[in-house]
Design a protein around this motif. Structure first.
Motif, PDB file in Angstrom:
ATOM      1  N   VAL A  73      90.959  16.777 -31.477  1.00 45.32           N
ATOM      2  CA  VAL A  73      91.527  17.997 -30.890  1.00 45.32           C
ATOM      3  C   VAL A  73      92.031  18.915 -31.994  1.00 45.32           C
ATOM      4  N   ARG A  74      92.685  18.357 -32.971  1.00 45.87           N
ATOM      5  CA  ARG A  74      93.207  19.151 -34.098  1.00 45.87           C
ATOM      6  C   ARG A  74      92.076  19.833 -34.870  1.00 45.87           C
ATOM      7  N   GLU A  75      91.028  19.086 -35.185  1.00 41.19           N
ATOM      8  CA  GLU A  75      89.916  19.649 -35.963  1.00 41.19           C
ATOM      9  C   GLU A  75      89.175  20.726 -35.173  1.00 41.19           C
ATOM     10  N   LEU A  76      89.025  20.526 -33.860  1.00 46.44           N
ATOM     11  CA  LEU A  76      88.389  21.549 -33.031  1.00 46.44           C
ATOM     12  C   LEU A  76      89.193  22.841 -33.040  1.00 46.44           C
ATOM     13  N   ASN A  77      90.508  22.728 -33.058  1.00 43.61           N
ATOM     14  CA  ASN A  77      91.372  23.911 -33.130  1.00 43.61           C
ATOM     15  C   ASN A  77      91.099  24.708 -34.392  1.00 43.61           C
ATOM     16  N   TYR A  78      91.022  24.015 -35.509  1.00 44.36           N
ATOM     17  CA  TYR A  78      90.829  24.700 -36.788  1.00 44.36           C
ATOM     18  C   TYR A  78      89.436  25.307 -36.922  1.00 44.36           C
ATOM     19  N   SER A  79      88.457  24.762 -36.207  1.00 38.60           N
ATOM     20  CA  SER A  79      87.116  25.345 -36.265  1.00 38.60           C
ATOM     21  C   SER A  79      86.947  26.488 -35.267  1.00 38.60           C
ATOM     22  N   TYR A  80      87.909  26.633 -34.349  1.00 34.46           N
ATOM     23  CA  TYR A  80      87.801  27.629 -33.282  1.00 34.46           C
ATOM     24  C   TYR A  80      88.562  28.920 -33.596  1.00 34.46           C
ATOM     25  N   MET A  81      89.703  28.795 -34.261  1.00 34.92           N
ATOM     26  CA  MET A  81      90.553  29.959 -34.526  1.00 34.92           C
ATOM     27  C   MET A  81      90.960  30.004 -35.994  1.00 34.92           C
ATOM     28  N   LYS A  82      91.177  31.217 -36.491  1.00 34.81           N
ATOM     29  CA  LYS A  82      91.676  31.363 -37.861  1.00 34.81           C
ATOM     30  C   LYS A  82      93.032  30.699 -38.025  1.00 34.81           C
ATOM     31  N   LYS A  83      93.919  30.958 -37.082  1.00 39.29           N
ATOM     32  CA  LYS A  83      95.277  30.435 -37.132  1.00 39.29           C
ATOM     33  C   LYS A  83      95.566  29.759 -35.801  1.00 39.29           C
ATOM     34  N   PRO A  84      95.294  28.460 -35.699  1.00 42.52           N
ATOM     35  CA  PRO A  84      95.480  27.761 -34.418  1.00 42.52           C
ATOM     36  C   PRO A  84      96.911  27.883 -33.896  1.00 42.52           C
ATOM     37  N   ARG A  85      97.030  27.791 -32.571  1.00 41.32           N
ATOM     38  CA  ARG A  85      98.334  27.969 -31.925  1.00 41.32           C
ATOM     39  C   ARG A  85      99.192  26.709 -32.057  1.00 41.32           C
ATOM     40  N   SER A  86     100.205  26.759 -32.893  1.00 38.59           N
ATOM     41  CA  SER A  86     101.148  25.660 -33.031  1.00 38.59           C
ATOM     42  C   SER A  86     102.282  25.831 -32.026  1.00 38.59           C
ATOM     43  N   ILE A  87     103.139  24.799 -31.919  1.00 39.29           N
ATOM     44  CA  ILE A  87     104.301  24.894 -31.039  1.00 39.29           C
ATOM     45  C   ILE A  87     105.171  26.078 -31.457  1.00 39.29           C
ATOM     46  N   LYS A  88     105.336  26.259 -32.749  1.00 39.33           N
ATOM     47  CA  LYS A  88     106.168  27.363 -33.257  1.00 39.33           C
ATOM     48  C   LYS A  88     105.585  28.719 -32.874  1.00 39.33           C
ATOM     49  N   LEU A  89     104.265  28.906 -33.058  1.00 36.83           N
ATOM     50  CA  LEU A  89     103.634  30.176 -32.715  1.00 36.83           C
ATOM     51  C   LEU A  89     103.688  30.428 -31.209  1.00 36.83           C
ATOM     52  N   LEU A  90     103.531  29.363 -30.411  1.00 37.35           N
ATOM     53  CA  LEU A  90     103.610  29.512 -28.963  1.00 37.35           C
ATOM     54  C   LEU A  90     105.012  29.959 -28.552  1.00 37.35           C
ATOM     55  N   MET A  91     106.017  29.331 -29.129  1.00 33.41           N
ATOM     56  CA  MET A  91     107.399  29.712 -28.828  1.00 33.41           C
ATOM     57  C   MET A  91     107.664  31.167 -29.204  1.00 33.41           C
ATOM     58  N   ASN A  92     107.201  31.564 -30.394  1.00 39.95           N
ATOM     59  CA  ASN A  92     107.421  32.939 -30.851  1.00 39.95           C
ATOM     60  C   ASN A  92     106.754  33.944 -29.913  1.00 39.95           C
ATOM     61  N   SER A  93     105.534  33.637 -29.460  1.00 44.01           N
ATOM     62  CA  SER A  93     104.815  34.551 -28.569  1.00 44.01           C
ATOM     63  C   SER A  93     105.497  34.672 -27.212  1.00 44.01           C
ATOM     64  N   ILE A  94     106.086  33.562 -26.739  1.00 51.06           N
ATOM     65  CA  ILE A  94     106.794  33.602 -25.460  1.00 51.06           C
ATOM     66  C   ILE A  94     108.063  34.444 -25.569  1.00 51.06           C
ATOM     67  N   LEU A  95     108.769  34.314 -26.675  1.00 47.52           N
ATOM     68  CA  LEU A  95     110.057  34.997 -26.841  1.00 47.52           C
ATOM     69  C   LEU A  95     109.916  36.437 -27.322  1.00 47.52           C
ATOM     70  N   LEU A  96     108.782  36.748 -27.977  1.00 47.21           N
ATOM     71  CA  LEU A  96     108.601  38.073 -28.569  1.00 47.21           C
ATOM     72  C   LEU A  96     108.198  39.092 -27.503  1.00 47.21           C
ATOM     73  N   GLU A  97     108.753  40.284 -27.601  1.00 47.80           N
ATOM     74  CA  GLU A  97     108.384  41.354 -26.672  1.00 47.80           C
ATOM     75  C   GLU A  97     107.023  41.930 -27.034  1.00 47.80           C
ATOM     76  N   GLY A  98     106.258  42.326 -26.014  1.00 53.02           N
ATOM     77  CA  GLY A  98     105.030  43.070 -26.246  1.00 53.02           C
ATOM     78  C   GLY A  98     103.811  42.249 -26.575  1.00 53.02           C
ATOM     79  N   ILE A  99     103.873  40.935 -26.424  1.00 55.75           N
ATOM     80  CA  ILE A  99     102.700  40.097 -26.694  1.00 55.75           C
ATOM     81  C   ILE A  99     102.801  38.817 -25.876  1.00 55.75           C
ATOM     82  N   ASP A 100     101.660  38.303 -25.435  1.00 59.69           N
ATOM     83  CA  ASP A 100     101.604  37.056 -24.676  1.00 59.69           C
ATOM     84  C   ASP A 100     100.768  36.031 -25.430  1.00 59.69           C
ATOM     85  N   PRO A 101     101.019  34.739 -25.206  1.00 60.94           N
ATOM     86  CA  PRO A 101     100.263  33.695 -25.920  1.00 60.94           C
ATOM     87  C   PRO A 101      98.842  33.535 -25.388  1.00 60.94           C
TER      88      PRO A 101
END
Length: 406
Positions: free
Chosen positions: A172-200
């Protein structure tokens, strides 16, 4: 009366020895040690919803089975045994189920090496904020773990054979890295949820068989099925694998995008692999009239030409670039309309663009952004440059008189 020289030397010597003895007291650092044999390392966690209960499944590494000698699949185990053990329990909450699991495991569960966190689609549609709380609250949880949404049960995905990797969580981890430039980590998901003007937006994965039904020794594998788009902390829709690649282009997260173009005449396809892309979004706000101009710059290579179309000609190559631009404009435009009007998810961060470029306008429209966002007019302007057409400049095996031009 001052001490004599010999007495002063003895005093200094005694003082140094006393300091060294005092320092040695601070060096006893093994009082709270924990042996590796007493720790169970969790490599992946899956979360499902069963009624009003949460099912938490943990994939625990078995270090004794990670050797390569005699490996015969089953997750990369030695002598046919799996290199991991699954522990799955239910509870009233994420933490509650995890506590139940600890009672059934003889070693202390350790989450600092967790690679991936899987949410089932059913659970993610209800919201993930409750699970995020315990992940952020306990320092041992690894915020760099990658997040995935599963079609069907997360438990089933963690039980995949995944014979190429030592355990499914690693695949699952390797598929993430081959699919996106910057895979969605727990930290990035949290930031997107809390940040205004953008959704995860998070990759979607599912189980798949590794061949036709008559293939011997069939294995279950894991594949990427598309992209789950959120509205705040809830999944509102899933973009299929084809359109998700163009959505990733618009997000500046595309890792491996191929565009297939039909020739002016005849059959077959020309395949163009986009190797680099950059995105710039420019906002225009006048009252409630909001427009966005998405500028994409892409570089690509021709990977295949199964047609009779001659792309060694400069004019024909220019035509091919224009067709790729048209395809990007059409498919990205289609998926933008879907996320705007059907799923109401701002994964492109159009609101964020207004916040950073026109903060005063954002303060004005912020209370009504949910109503204004589906009506935002988005213009897409792709520019494609094909750098390389390959070692074979003309269609292989086609005679000169059979070649066609635009």
């Amino acid at each position: 009366m001052k001490p004599r020289g010999s007495d002063a030397g003895k005093i200094r010597k005694a003082a140094v020895i006393s300091c060294l003895l005092l320092c040695s007291v601070l060096l006893g650092g093994c009082w709270d040690r924990r042996e590796v044999n007493d720790v169970a390392f969790v490599m992946g966690t899956g979360l499902d919803k069963e009624g009003d209960q949460y099912r938490v499944t943990m994939q625990i590494a078995l270090p004794g089975q990670l050797g390569s000698s005699g490996s015969t699949g089953g997750g990369g185990g030695t002598s046919g045994t799996k290199s991991y053990y699954l522990e799955s329990r239910t509870g009233p909450s994420f933490r509650g189920a995890s506590t139940e699991e600890q009672r059934g495991v003889s070693r202390t569960l350790n989450y600092s090496h967790r690679r991936v966190l899987l949410f089932s689609e059913e659970l993610a549609r209800e919201g993930v904020s409750n699970m995020m709380d315990v992940l952020a609250r306990l320092p041992q949880n690894r915020l760099s773990s990658l997040v995935v949404i599963t079609k069907g049960s997360a438990l089933d995905v963690l039980q995949a054979d995944a014979p190429i990797e030592q355990y499914p969580a690693e695949m699952v981890r390797e598929l993430n890295y081959s699919y996106m430039k910057k895979p969605r980590s727990i930290k990035l998901l949290m930031n997107s949820i809390l940040l205004e003007g953008i959704d995860p937006a998070v990759p979607v994965m599912s189980l798949v068989k590794n061949g036709p039904s008559n293939l011997k020794d069939k294995k279950t594998n894991i594949q990427v099925d598309g992209l789950a788009v959120f509205r705040k902390d809830r999944v509102t829709g899933i973009i299929d694998n084809h359109l998700s690649r163009f959505l990733l282009l618009g997000m500046d997260q595309a890792k491996d995008t191929e565009v297939f173009i039909t020739p002016p005449k005849g059959s077959g396809y020309l395949s163009v692999h986009l190797i680099e892309n950059s995105v710039h979004i420019k906002p225009y706000v006048h009252g409630d009239d909001i427009r966005m101009n998405i500028q994409l710059n892409c570089n690509g290579n021709v990977k295949e030409n199964e047609t009779t179309f001659d792309i060694s000609n400069e004019a024909n190559l220019k035509w091919l670039e224009q067709q790729v631009e048209r395809k990007i404009k059409e498919d990205l435009g289609e998926v933008v309309r879907v996320i705007q009007q059907k799923y109401h998810s701002d994964v492109l961060g159009l609101g964020r663009v207004i916040i950073t470029s026109l903060p005063n306008e954002w303060e004005r429209i912020k209370p009504r952004w949910d109503q204004l966002y589906p009506k935002v007019e988005v213009t897409i302007n792709p520019v494609v440059h094909i750098e390389n057409i390959g070692a074979v400049t003309k269609p292989f095996g086609i005679k000169k008189e059979q070649l066609q031009n635009e």
